[in-house]
Scaffold this motif. Sequence first.
Motif, mmCIF file in Angstrom:
data_model
loop_
_atom_site.group_PDB
_atom_site.id
_atom_site.type_symbol
_atom_site.label_atom_id
_atom_site.label_comp_id
_atom_site.label_asym_id
_atom_site.label_seq_id
_atom_site.Cartn_x
_atom_site.Cartn_y
_atom_site.Cartn_z
ATOM 1 N N ASN A 185 0.824 -1.219 0.000
ATOM 2 C CA ASN A 185 0.000 0.000 0.000
ATOM 3 C C ASN A 185 0.851 1.259 0.000
ATOM 4 O O ASN A 185 0.524 2.254 -0.676
ATOM 5 C CB ASN A 185 -0.927 0.032 1.217
ATOM 6 C CG ASN A 185 -2.047 -1.029 1.053
ATOM 7 O OD1 ASN A 185 -2.313 -1.440 -0.066
ATOM 8 N ND2 ASN A 185 -2.637 -1.423 2.171
ATOM 9 N N LEU A 186 1.933 1.146 0.780
ATOM 10 C CA LEU A 186 2.854 2.276 0.863
ATOM 11 C C LEU A 186 3.434 2.584 -0.506
ATOM 12 O O LEU A 186 3.580 3.752 -0.904
ATOM 13 C CB LEU A 186 3.986 1.937 1.868
ATOM 14 C CG LEU A 186 4.966 3.066 2.167
ATOM 15 C CD1 LEU A 186 4.269 4.148 3.052
ATOM 16 C CD2 LEU A 186 6.167 2.549 2.902
ATOM 17 N N GLN A 187 3.711 1.475 -1.128
ATOM 18 C CA GLN A 187 4.302 1.664 -2.475
ATOM 19 C C GLN A 187 3.350 2.404 -3.399
ATOM 20 O O GLN A 187 3.746 3.275 -4.172
ATOM 21 C CB GLN A 187 4.647 0.276 -3.076
ATOM 22 C CG GLN A 187 6.109 -0.003 -2.842
ATOM 23 C CD GLN A 187 6.578 -1.245 -3.602
ATOM 24 O OE1 GLN A 187 5.790 -2.036 -4.109
ATOM 25 N NE2 GLN A 187 7.891 -1.402 -3.634
ATOM 26 N N ILE A 188 2.076 1.990 -3.268
ATOM 27 C CA ILE A 188 1.079 2.667 -4.111
ATOM 28 C C ILE A 188 0.999 4.146 -3.761
ATOM 29 O O ILE A 188 1.001 5.019 -4.631
ATOM 30 C CB ILE A 188 -0.311 1.994 -3.965
ATOM 31 C CG1 ILE A 188 -0.262 0.582 -4.512
ATOM 32 C CG2 ILE A 188 -1.407 2.789 -4.687
ATOM 33 C CD1 ILE A 188 -1.459 -0.259 -4.166
ATOM 34 N N LEU A 189 0.961 4.402 -2.472
ATOM 35 C CA LEU A 189 0.896 5.792 -2.024
ATOM 36 C C LEU A 189 2.107 6.573 -2.478
ATOM 37 O O LEU A 189 2.010 7.708 -2.962
ATOM 38 C CB LEU A 189 0.771 5.852 -0.488
ATOM 39 C CG LEU A 189 -0.622 5.471 0.046
ATOM 40 C CD1 LEU A 189 -0.570 5.395 1.581
ATOM 41 C CD2 LEU A 189 -1.631 6.521 -0.380
ATOM 42 N N LEU A 190 3.268 5.940 -2.328
ATOM 43 C CA LEU A 190 4.504 6.584 -2.761
ATOM 44 C C LEU A 190 4.470 6.884 -4.254
ATOM 45 O O LEU A 190 4.909 7.947 -4.703
ATOM 46 C CB LEU A 190 5.729 5.683 -2.445
ATOM 47 C CG LEU A 190 6.211 5.748 -0.994
ATOM 48 C CD1 LEU A 190 7.361 4.737 -0.762
ATOM 49 C CD2 LEU A 190 6.730 7.150 -0.659
ATOM 50 N N SER A 191 3.943 5.889 -4.988
ATOM 51 C CA SER A 191 3.900 6.106 -6.451
ATOM 52 C C SER A 191 2.984 7.265 -6.808
ATOM 53 O O SER A 191 3.214 7.996 -7.774
ATOM 54 C CB SER A 191 3.422 4.829 -7.159
ATOM 55 O OG SER A 191 2.082 4.578 -6.821
ATOM 56 N N ILE A 192 1.928 7.491 -5.941
ATOM 57 C CA ILE A 192 1.062 8.638 -6.213
ATOM 58 C C ILE A 192 1.820 9.928 -5.937
ATOM 59 O O ILE A 192 1.725 10.919 -6.677
ATOM 60 C CB ILE A 192 -0.239 8.555 -5.381
ATOM 61 C CG1 ILE A 192 -1.074 7.357 -5.851
ATOM 62 C CG2 ILE A 192 -1.078 9.834 -5.517
ATOM 63 C CD1 ILE A 192 -2.200 7.029 -4.915
ATOM 64 N N ALA A 193 2.568 9.908 -4.831
ATOM 65 C CA ALA A 193 3.340 11.097 -4.513
ATOM 66 C C ALA A 193 4.357 11.391 -5.604
ATOM 67 O O ALA A 193 4.642 12.549 -5.901
ATOM 68 C CB ALA A 193 4.061 10.887 -3.140
ATOM 69 N N GLU A 194 4.851 10.329 -6.038
ATOM 70 C CA GLU A 194 5.845 10.514 -7.138
ATOM 71 C C GLU A 194 5.277 9.858 -8.400
ATOM 72 O O GLU A 194 5.611 8.719 -8.702
ATOM 73 C CB GLU A 194 7.179 9.800 -6.745
ATOM 74 C CG GLU A 194 8.315 10.087 -7.693
ATOM 75 C CD GLU A 194 8.911 11.486 -7.507
ATOM 76 O OE1 GLU A 194 9.467 11.976 -8.472
ATOM 77 O OE2 GLU A 194 8.775 12.076 -6.401
ATOM 78 N N HIS B 105 0.639 6.207 -14.103
ATOM 79 C CA HIS B 105 -0.432 7.023 -13.529
ATOM 80 C C HIS B 105 -1.065 7.894 -14.591
ATOM 81 O O HIS B 105 -2.271 7.967 -14.739
ATOM 82 C CB HIS B 105 0.132 7.910 -12.389
ATOM 83 C CG HIS B 105 0.659 7.084 -11.243
ATOM 84 N ND1 HIS B 105 2.011 6.851 -11.044
ATOM 85 C CD2 HIS B 105 0.013 6.416 -10.251
ATOM 86 C CE1 HIS B 105 2.190 6.083 -10.009
ATOM 87 N NE2 HIS B 105 0.983 5.791 -9.482
#
Lengths: 678, 111
Positions: free
Chosen positions: B2-11, B16
Motif C-alpha cells: 500500500n505504501l508503495q502505491i501511495l509513494l507512487s502517487i506522490a511521485e 499514472h
Amino acid sequence: MFTQASLFILLLPLLGFLILILFGKRLPRQGDWLGTGFLGITLLLSLWLLIVKISSHSTEVFSSGFTWALIGDYSFTLGIMIDNLTVVMLVVVTLVSTLVHLFSIAYMKDDVRYSRYYAYLGLFSFSMLGIVLTSNLLLMYIFWELVGISSYLLIGHWYEKKSASDAANKAFIVNRIGDFGMFIGIMILFASFATFSFEGIFGALEAGELPFGSTGWLTAAGILIFCGAVGKSAQFPLHVWLPDAMEGPTPVSALIHAATMVAAGVYLVARVFPMLTADALLLIAYIGAITALIAATIAITQNDIKKVLAYSTVSQLGYMIMALGVGAWTAGFMHLVTHAAFKAGLFLGAGSVIYAMHTMLHKRHDHTTDAQDIRNMGGLRSKMPYTYVTFLIFTLAISGIPLTSGFLSKDEILAGTLAFSTLNGHWILPMIAFLVAGLTAFYMFRLLILTFHGKPADETGHQQIEESPFVMTLPLMILAALSLFFFYSFNPIGASSGWFWQALERPLSVVPEIVQPAAYPIFYQAVSSVHTLAMVLSVVIALTGIAIAVLMYHRKKLDPAAAAQKAGFLYTGSLNKWYFDEFYSKVFVGGVMAITRILRWFDEKVVDGIVNATAPIARGISRGSGWVDHNIVDGLVNATAAGASQAGGLLSRIQSGKVQTYLVYILFGMLLLGIFFI
Amino acid sequence: MNLQILLSIAEPGLNHFLIVSALLFSLGVMAVLSKRNVIMVLMGVELILNSANINLIAFSRFTALSLEGQMMGLFVVILAAAEAAVALAIVLNIYNRFNTINLDKISTMKG
C-alpha cells in the motif's frame, strides 16, 4: 451460193417480224406492204433456187453449218441442208405465205391488231422455213416449237373471243403431247449416236449401228418421232385441235392449218423416212388411214364452211401419212404440194365467201346470222363469179378429177396403197383409201352446191352480196392455175414422167435389211401393175361421190334428211365428230380432275392430318418447356434477386442513420482489429 | 505494498498518467456514444482529444524524447479549438435544418 441464198430466205421473214412487232404501228399502212414485200422476195428467191437446183444440180446436196456448243464430248451443230425436198418445200411455203399476205390486205382490213397480225405471219414463215431448211433434228425441234407458238398466236388473234383463246390453248397443248414423243425419239437417237444431224444418224445406221443395239429401239425411235407429226399434222388420235383452230382468221387457216404447218408433220416423216423400219411404217400407214376415214366421215355432216374444210384437211393429211407409210414416198410428198395449193385456195375461197357474207350482213345490221354457216348461203355463183370458178377448180382437184393436180397425186397414192396390199396383204388400207376418195368427192361437192348453187337462203340479202376485191381474187386465181396438172407433169394421167417425180425419188432405206420396207424397185413394179386399175377405180369412185352429192343437194332427187334418218347412229356420230372431244374431256380432262380430287383429299386428310397432329405435340412440348422456363429458369433468376433483396433488407438494418451506432461499430471494429493484430 | 502505491502517487510515474488518460478516453467515448445532445457528444470528443494529449505529454516526459510530445499537445489544442468551431457551426446548421440537436431524431440516412 445455195446456202447463202437460203439463209437469206430464212432470215428475211424474221427481219420483217422484228420490224413489224417493234415499229409496225408507226409504219405507213401499218407495214402490211413490208411483210408482203419481204415474202415476195423470198418467193422469187425460192423459185430461182428451185429452178437452178432441179435443172442443174439435181443429185447434189448442199449443206453448211457451224458448231453451236461443245458440251463435254458432244458437239451441237446448227446448219442448213438443201436437197430437192427442201427447195420444193421452200417454194410451197413462200408461195402460200405470199398469197396469204396479199389476201389478208383486204380480208384483215380495219382489224384492231393489223400490224401485229402481219408480224406473226412473218414469224410463222420464218419458223416454217427453218423446219424446211434445217439439217438436224435439234434445230428442227426448235423451229417445230416456234411454229407451234406462232400458230398459237395466230389462232388466238381475236383473243377477246373465248372460243378463240380456248382453241389456241387446245392447239398448243395437244401439239405438245405429240412433241413430247418426238423429243423422246430424238433423245433416243442422240443417246446412241451422239449426233442430231440427219446425215450423221443415217450414216451411223447405214454402218450397221443400232440404238441400244436393237431394231426394236429403232422402231420405237421412229414411232416416237412420228408422234411429233401426229401432233402437228393432226393425225388420229391428236386430230381434235385442227377443227377448233378454225377460230383464227381464215387466211391463217389457209396458211397454217391447210397448207404449211400441218404439212410439217408430213415433211418430218418424209425427212426421216430412211430410218423408219417396216413395222414403224406399217403403224404410220394405219394411223394415216384411220385419220383419213374418221375425218372424211365427220366432214360430210358439218355445216360450217371452215369446219368442212378443216376435216377435209385432216383427211387429206391422213392420206399423205398413209402414202408415206406404205412407201409411196413421192406420191405422199407430191400430194402435200398439190394439196397445199388447192387447200390454201379452198380456204382463201371460203375466206372470200365469208368476207362477202360478213360485209352483206354488216350492211344489213344483222349480227345474229352466222356468216360461216353454209345453210345461210346458196346461189352465190351469180354474185361471186371469180370465187366460184376458182372454188370449182379446187373442188375438182381435191376430188381427184383428171386434168387437175389432185388427180395426179391422189391417183399415185391409191396405186401405192393397192400395190402395198398386193405385196403383204393389208387389204384394209386400199379399201379405206378408195372409200375416203369417194367421201371426199361427196362432201366437197355438197359444200360447193350448198354454197354456190341452188336458191339463196335469203333473197334480199343475196342482192347485196358483192364479189371480193382484186387482192383477194388474185391469190385465188394463182392457186387455181397451180391446181392444174401441167405444173407437175405434162402427162395429165401419170405423174411419174413429170419433173417432180424425177426430181424427188424415194430415198434409200438405211435400216438393217431384215426390218426394211419393200425395196423401191419391187414396190415400183407392184405399183405399175395396179396403176391402171387404181386410176379407173379412183375416177369412178370420185364421180360416184359427185353424182350422189348432185342428186342429193342439186337435183333434190334424194332427200338428205331421209338418208340421215336411215343412217341412224352413223349420222349422229358423224355430226358430233364421233364424240372425240367429249371422250377426251371425260377421260383425260376428267381423269386429271379425278386425280386432282384424290390428291386434294389426300392433301386435306392425310397431309393436313399429319400437320394438324404435329401441332398438339408441339404445343405440349412447348407447354413443358414453357413450364421449365417459367418455373426453373425464371425461378433461379428470381431466387437470386429475392436473395439479394432479402440480404439487402437484412443488411440495411445496420444503416440505422444514427451516427452513434456507427461509432459503436467503428469502436468495436477497432477493438477487434486490435485484438486480431496484437 | 500500500505504501508503495501511495509513494507512487506522490511521485507519479508514466502508468499514472496513462491510467488517467485511459479513464478520460473511456469517459469521452462514453459521452460520445451515449449522449443524445450533439453538444455533449462534442464535449466527449474534447475529452478524447485531451486524453490523447495527456498520453502524448506523458510519453514525452518519461521517455528519451525532448519536447516533441508537448508540441504535439499544443497542436492538438489548437486543432481542437478549430474543430470545435467547425463542429459547432455544423451543429447550428443541423439545428436550422432539423429543429433539434437530438441525435436519435436525426436519422435521415437510415437504410
